[in-house]
Write an enzyme that holds these catalytic residues in place. Structure first.
Site, PDB file in Angstrom:
ATOM      1  N   LYS A 138      -7.201 -14.416   5.535  1.00 35.44           N
ATOM      2  CA  LYS A 138      -7.946 -14.649   4.200  1.00 35.44           C
ATOM      3  C   LYS A 138      -7.325 -15.918   3.479  1.00 35.44           C
ATOM      4  O   LYS A 138      -8.107 -16.631   2.805  1.00 35.44           O
ATOM      5  CB  LYS A 138      -7.459 -13.290   3.336  1.00 35.44           C
ATOM      6  CG  LYS A 138      -8.060 -13.201   2.017  1.00 35.44           C
ATOM      7  CD  LYS A 138      -7.712 -12.023   1.079  1.00 35.44           C
ATOM      8  CE  LYS A 138      -7.938 -10.643   1.696  1.00 35.44           C
ATOM      9  NZ  LYS A 138      -7.817  -9.553   0.574  1.00 35.44           N
ATOM     10  N   ASN A 183     -11.167  -4.083   2.478  1.00 33.47           N
ATOM     11  CA  ASN A 183     -10.528  -4.744   3.633  1.00 33.47           C
ATOM     12  C   ASN A 183     -10.955  -4.044   4.831  1.00 33.47           C
ATOM     13  O   ASN A 183     -11.090  -2.932   4.986  1.00 33.47           O
ATOM     14  CB  ASN A 183      -8.990  -4.837   3.499  1.00 33.47           C
ATOM     15  CG  ASN A 183      -8.662  -5.812   2.258  1.00 33.47           C
ATOM     16  OD1 ASN A 183      -8.977  -6.986   2.327  1.00 33.47           O
ATOM     17  ND2 ASN A 183      -7.890  -5.285   1.325  1.00 33.47           N
ATOM     18  N   ARG A 241       0.915  -1.096  -0.025  1.00 38.47           N
ATOM     19  CA  ARG A 241       0.044   0.044   0.114  1.00 38.47           C
ATOM     20  C   ARG A 241       0.894   1.265  -0.127  1.00 38.47           C
ATOM     21  O   ARG A 241       1.677   1.266   0.942  1.00 38.47           O
ATOM     22  CB  ARG A 241      -0.952  -0.241   1.230  1.00 38.47           C
ATOM     23  CG  ARG A 241      -1.793   1.337   1.373  1.00 38.47           C
ATOM     24  CD  ARG A 241      -3.014   0.754   2.256  1.00 38.47           C
ATOM     25  NE  ARG A 241      -4.054  -0.068   1.827  1.00 38.47           N
ATOM     26  CZ  ARG A 241      -5.261  -0.359   2.254  1.00 38.47           C
ATOM     27  NH1 ARG A 241      -5.426   0.357   3.297  1.00 38.47           N
ATOM     28  NH2 ARG A 241      -5.836  -1.447   1.955  1.00 38.47           N
ATOM     29  N   LYS A 288       2.002  -7.811   4.798  1.00 41.44           N
ATOM     30  CA  LYS A 288       1.312  -6.657   3.999  1.00 41.44           C
ATOM     31  C   LYS A 288       2.439  -5.459   4.156  1.00 41.44           C
ATOM     32  O   LYS A 288       3.381  -5.642   5.013  1.00 41.44           O
ATOM     33  CB  LYS A 288       0.403  -6.047   4.900  1.00 41.44           C
ATOM     34  CG  LYS A 288      -0.665  -4.980   4.001  1.00 41.44           C
ATOM     35  CD  LYS A 288      -1.318  -5.866   3.009  1.00 41.44           C
ATOM     36  CE  LYS A 288      -2.294  -4.834   2.125  1.00 41.44           C
ATOM     37  NZ  LYS A 288      -3.335  -5.592   1.189  1.00 41.44           N
ATOM     38  N   THR A 348     -11.356 -10.377  -8.036  1.00 38.99           N
ATOM     39  CA  THR A 348     -11.989  -9.840  -6.522  1.00 38.99           C
ATOM     40  C   THR A 348     -13.202  -9.669  -6.806  1.00 38.99           C
ATOM     41  O   THR A 348     -14.216 -10.233  -5.998  1.00 38.99           O
ATOM     42  CB  THR A 348     -10.735  -8.717  -6.259  1.00 38.99           C
ATOM     43  OG1 THR A 348      -9.772  -9.022  -6.170  1.00 38.99           O
ATOM     44  CG2 THR A 348     -11.547  -8.122  -5.096  1.00 38.99           C
ATOM     45  N   ALA A 384     -15.039   0.782  -1.505  1.00 45.31           N
ATOM     46  CA  ALA A 384     -14.005   1.830  -1.232  1.00 45.31           C
ATOM     47  C   ALA A 384     -12.725   1.622  -0.300  1.00 45.31           C
ATOM     48  O   ALA A 384     -12.093   0.774  -0.698  1.00 45.31           O
ATOM     49  CB  ALA A 384     -14.932   3.081  -0.955  1.00 45.31           C
ATOM     50  N   ASP A 388      -1.556  -3.192  -4.315  1.00 42.83           N
ATOM     51  CA  ASP A 388      -2.691  -2.567  -3.357  1.00 42.83           C
ATOM     52  C   ASP A 388      -2.856  -1.243  -3.741  1.00 42.83           C
ATOM     53  O   ASP A 388      -2.518  -0.682  -4.735  1.00 42.83           O
ATOM     54  CB  ASP A 388      -2.208  -3.122  -1.768  1.00 42.83           C
ATOM     55  CG  ASP A 388      -3.309  -2.540  -0.982  1.00 42.83           C
ATOM     56  OD1 ASP A 388      -4.333  -3.556  -0.965  1.00 42.83           O
ATOM     57  OD2 ASP A 388      -3.426  -1.906  -0.048  1.00 42.83           O
ATOM     58  N   SER A 428      -6.036  -7.668 -10.404  1.00 38.64           N
ATOM     59  CA  SER A 428      -6.883  -8.689  -9.887  1.00 38.64           C
ATOM     60  C   SER A 428      -8.297  -8.326  -9.764  1.00 38.64           C
ATOM     61  O   SER A 428      -9.223  -8.880  -9.050  1.00 38.64           O
ATOM     62  CB  SER A 428      -6.345  -9.062  -8.799  1.00 38.64           C
ATOM     63  OG  SER A 428      -5.945  -7.934  -7.941  1.00 38.64           O
TER      64      SER A 428
HETATM   65  N1  LIG Z   1      -8.189  -4.669  -6.289  1.00 38.62           N
HETATM   66  C1  LIG Z   1      -8.348  -5.779  -5.861  1.00 38.62           C
HETATM   67  O1  LIG Z   1      -8.006  -6.802  -6.263  1.00 38.62           O
HETATM   68  C2  LIG Z   1      -8.746  -5.877  -4.357  1.00 38.62           C
HETATM   69  C3  LIG Z   1      -8.564  -7.245  -3.492  1.00 38.62           C
HETATM   70  C4  LIG Z   1      -8.752  -7.228  -2.437  1.00 38.62           C
HETATM   71  C5  LIG Z   1      -9.676  -6.061  -1.743  1.00 38.62           C
HETATM   72  N2  LIG Z   1      -9.484  -4.844  -2.384  1.00 38.62           N
HETATM   73  C6  LIG Z   1     -10.035  -3.740  -1.773  1.00 38.62           C
HETATM   74  O2  LIG Z   1     -11.246  -3.236  -2.243  1.00 38.62           O
HETATM   75  C7  LIG Z   1     -11.444  -1.941  -2.265  1.00 38.62           C
HETATM   76  C8  LIG Z   1     -11.593  -1.326  -3.582  1.00 38.62           C
HETATM   77  O3  LIG Z   1     -10.240  -1.675  -4.508  1.00 38.62           O
HETATM   78  P1  LIG Z   1      -9.954  -1.152  -5.930  1.00 38.62           P
HETATM   79  O4  LIG Z   1      -8.924  -1.778  -6.290  1.00 38.62           O
HETATM   80  O5  LIG Z   1     -11.354  -0.974  -6.823  1.00 38.62           O
HETATM   81  O6  LIG Z   1      -9.699   0.215  -5.615  1.00 38.62           O
HETATM   82  P2  LIG Z   1      -9.881   1.854  -6.415  1.00 38.62           P
HETATM   83  O7  LIG Z   1      -8.818   2.752  -5.578  1.00 38.62           O
HETATM   84  O8  LIG Z   1      -9.806   1.443  -7.775  1.00 38.62           O
HETATM   85  O9  LIG Z   1     -11.324   2.131  -5.977  1.00 38.62           O
HETATM   86  C9  LIG Z   1     -11.564   2.611  -4.827  1.00 38.62           C
HETATM   87  C10 LIG Z   1     -12.766   3.448  -5.244  1.00 38.62           C
HETATM   88  O10 LIG Z   1     -13.357   4.010  -3.812  1.00 38.62           O
HETATM   89  C11 LIG Z   1     -13.508   5.413  -3.900  1.00 38.62           C
HETATM   90  N3  LIG Z   1     -13.596   6.031  -2.666  1.00 38.62           N
HETATM   91  C12 LIG Z   1     -12.758   6.406  -1.821  1.00 38.62           C
HETATM   92  N4  LIG Z   1     -13.195   6.771  -0.794  1.00 38.62           N
HETATM   93  C13 LIG Z   1     -14.518   7.013  -0.713  1.00 38.62           C
HETATM   94  C14 LIG Z   1     -15.678   7.161   0.015  1.00 38.62           C
HETATM   95  N5  LIG Z   1     -15.480   7.891   1.238  1.00 38.62           N
HETATM   96  N6  LIG Z   1     -16.742   7.112  -0.438  1.00 38.62           N
HETATM   97  C15 LIG Z   1     -17.267   6.550  -1.601  1.00 38.62           C
HETATM   98  N7  LIG Z   1     -16.321   6.279  -2.521  1.00 38.62           N
HETATM   99  C16 LIG Z   1     -14.851   6.456  -2.123  1.00 38.62           C
HETATM  100  C17 LIG Z   1     -12.501   6.195  -4.836  1.00 38.62           C
HETATM  101  O11 LIG Z   1     -12.705   7.295  -5.164  1.00 38.62           O
HETATM  102  C18 LIG Z   1     -12.118   4.921  -5.662  1.00 38.62           C
HETATM  103  O12 LIG Z   1     -13.221   5.205  -6.878  1.00 38.62           O
HETATM  104  C19 LIG Z   1     -10.016  -1.298  -1.502  1.00 38.62           C
HETATM  105  O13 LIG Z   1     -10.542  -1.310  -0.035  1.00 38.62           O
HETATM  106  C20 LIG Z   1      -8.895  -2.610  -1.736  1.00 38.62           C
HETATM  107  O14 LIG Z   1      -8.394  -2.628  -0.546  1.00 38.62           O
HETATM  108  C21 LIG Z   1      -9.262  -4.943  -3.649  1.00 38.62           C
END
Ligand SMILES: NC(=O)c1ccc[n+]([C@@H]2O[C@H](COP(=O)([O-])OP(=O)(O)OC[C@H]3O[C@@H](n4cnc5c(N)ncnc54)[C@H](O)[C@@H]3O)[C@@H](O)[C@H]2O)c1
Length: 369
Positions: free
Chosen positions: A92, A284, A68, A104, A174, A261, A139, A170
């Site tokens: 997980k 997460n 991250r 992490k 996911t 988010a 991340d 991913s």
């Molecule tokens: N990408 C993966 O494969 C993966 C795997 C496991 C967990 N995650 C988790 O899933 C979540 C989303 O991942 P992602 O890859 O889509 O991230 P991303 O950054 O592409 O998308 C996150 C979105 O959330 C929005 N956001 C941020 N704060 C917000 C709020 N307060 N209210 C509303 N929207 C808000 C952002 O503007 C963004 O569009 C994260 O928490 C990430 O840790 C992702």
């Protein structure tokens, strides 16, 4: 390169600080009960890299978890995130059936301002110095192209672009795991075959959230989305004209809340005003506090634990390490739905919460190893 590699694992998590305060490693009961194996800090003056790698457990295999890259306000906040997220990765992996442990990493700083090839290179050497006990992935703030750079300095990286032999982004797998978990949740709550006909509120339509919206629209769900990024909302509305946008989900009548988010959005106060009967999303550490699991159950809201639903990305990179083909990996991700159903059934049968039931499944596997 002037780098310090500092092992901070000499003190157990139950030991208080010299001033009698509980110390950073005792931030929650779970951190105390299941202490980290190793936590390492690196500061590299030449590139400005400041990073922490937290290895929670290698009992089931090398500790895997993303890096991250985030402008944490303090080192303490960064450490806290690394500790909690790495512990979550242990659970997980255990529940997903992967032969991997939990780790992490956090890099402190605004990636838009300070991310350079030199800094990522120094970080890659930091990962390499751990000799494979920690394997990194993407991340928040890092992506597959960053991993390509990191991968020039370490063998212990997964999720690089296809161009260098990685499995890449991913977010599709996911989202698929979240979708299959939501189907299991809908069956559990309403006896329904899936989210078709239900109103689903998706908070955060970035990489994972927007993929999930596509799956929900295809399944015939009524979808309402919210995001702080207007461009992300605009892109979804353009792709899916039937989807509605809202300024937050607080005032919306929804059946399912999908937090996609950032973590910590399920708070004691927030749960009181939550209209949904099912919560299932990708972020997460969704609970701001462990007690929220019980509060949700008391209000008759079924929560599919975050680390159970969002394991698709982990299963993808575990498959990449094993050299498995894409169809096999996708079938493993779809199987998350069956696992979610079993855990929800177990919680109901044992009169406990889904979070507690999932933790037990993970701990049984780890303790039996
Ligand atoms: N990408 C993966 O494969 C993966 C795997 C496991 C967990 N995650 C988790 O899933 C979540 C989303 O991942 P992602 O890859 O889509 O991230 P991303 O950054 O592409 O998308 C996150 C979105 O959330 C929005 N956001 C941020 N704060 C917000 C709020 N307060 N209210 C509303 N929207 C808000 C952002 O503007 C963004 O569009 C994260 O928490 C990430 O840790 C992702």
């Amino acid at each position: 390169m002037t780098a310090t590699l500092t092992r901070m694992d000499q003190r157990t998590s139950t030991e208080p600080d010299t001033d009698g305060s509980p110390g950073v490693f005792a931030g929650s009961a779970r951190l105390t009960d299941r202490p980290h194996e190793q936590v390492v800090h690196m500061a590299d003056a030449e590139t400005g890299l400041r990073a922490i790698i937290a290895i929670h457990s290698t009992t089931l295999g090398p500790a895997l978890g993303g890096t991250r890259f985030y402008p944490f306000p303090t080192e303490a906040a960064a450490l806290d995130d690394a500790l909690r997220l790495s512990l979550g990765m242990t659970y997980k992996s255990a529940v997903a059936g992967a032969d991997l442990g939990g780790g992490k990493a956090v890099i402190i700083g605004d990636p838009a301002a300070v991310k350079t090839e030199a800094l990522l290179g120094a970080y890659g050497r930091f990962v390499e110095a751990l000799g494979g006990r920690y394997i990194t992935a993407a991340d928040v703030g890092t992506d597959a192209s960053d991993l390509d750079v990191i991968g020039r300095h370490t063998d212990h990286v997964v999720g690089c672009t296809a161009g260098v032999g990685g499995s890449g982004d991913s977010s599709y797998l996911t989202a698929l795991g979240v979708y299959e978990s939501m189907r299991a949740g809908a069956r559990h709550v309403w006896g329904a075959d899936g989210p078709g006909g239900l109103t689903v509120g998706v908070e955060g339509v970035g990489k994972v959230g927007s993929e999930l919206v596509r799956m929900l629209v295809d399944a015939g769900a009524d979808v309402v989305v919210t995001d702080v990024n207007a461009a992300a909302v605009g892109a979804v509305l353009e792709r899916f004209p039937g989807v509605r946008a809202a300024d937050g989900l607080g005032g919306e009548r929804i059946d399912v809340y999908a937090p996609c988010a950032l973590g910590g959005t399920l708070t004691p106060g927030g749960v009181d005003g939550l209209d949904a009967r099912l919560v299932c999303g990708s972020s997460n550490n969704q609970l701001s506090d462990a007690c929220v699991d019980t509060l949700l159950a008391t209000r008759g809201i079924t929560w599919v634990p975050d680390y159970l639903a969002n394991a698709g990305g982990l299963i993808q990179v575990a498959g990449e390490r094993a050299g498995d083909d894409g169809a096999l990996v996708e079938s493993r991700v779809r199987a998350i739905g069956g696992r979610a159903a079993q855990i929800l059934d177990r919680a109901r049968a044992e009169g406990t919460t889904p979070g507690h039931a999932a933790d037990k499944v993970a701990e049984e596997r780890i303790d039996g190893a």
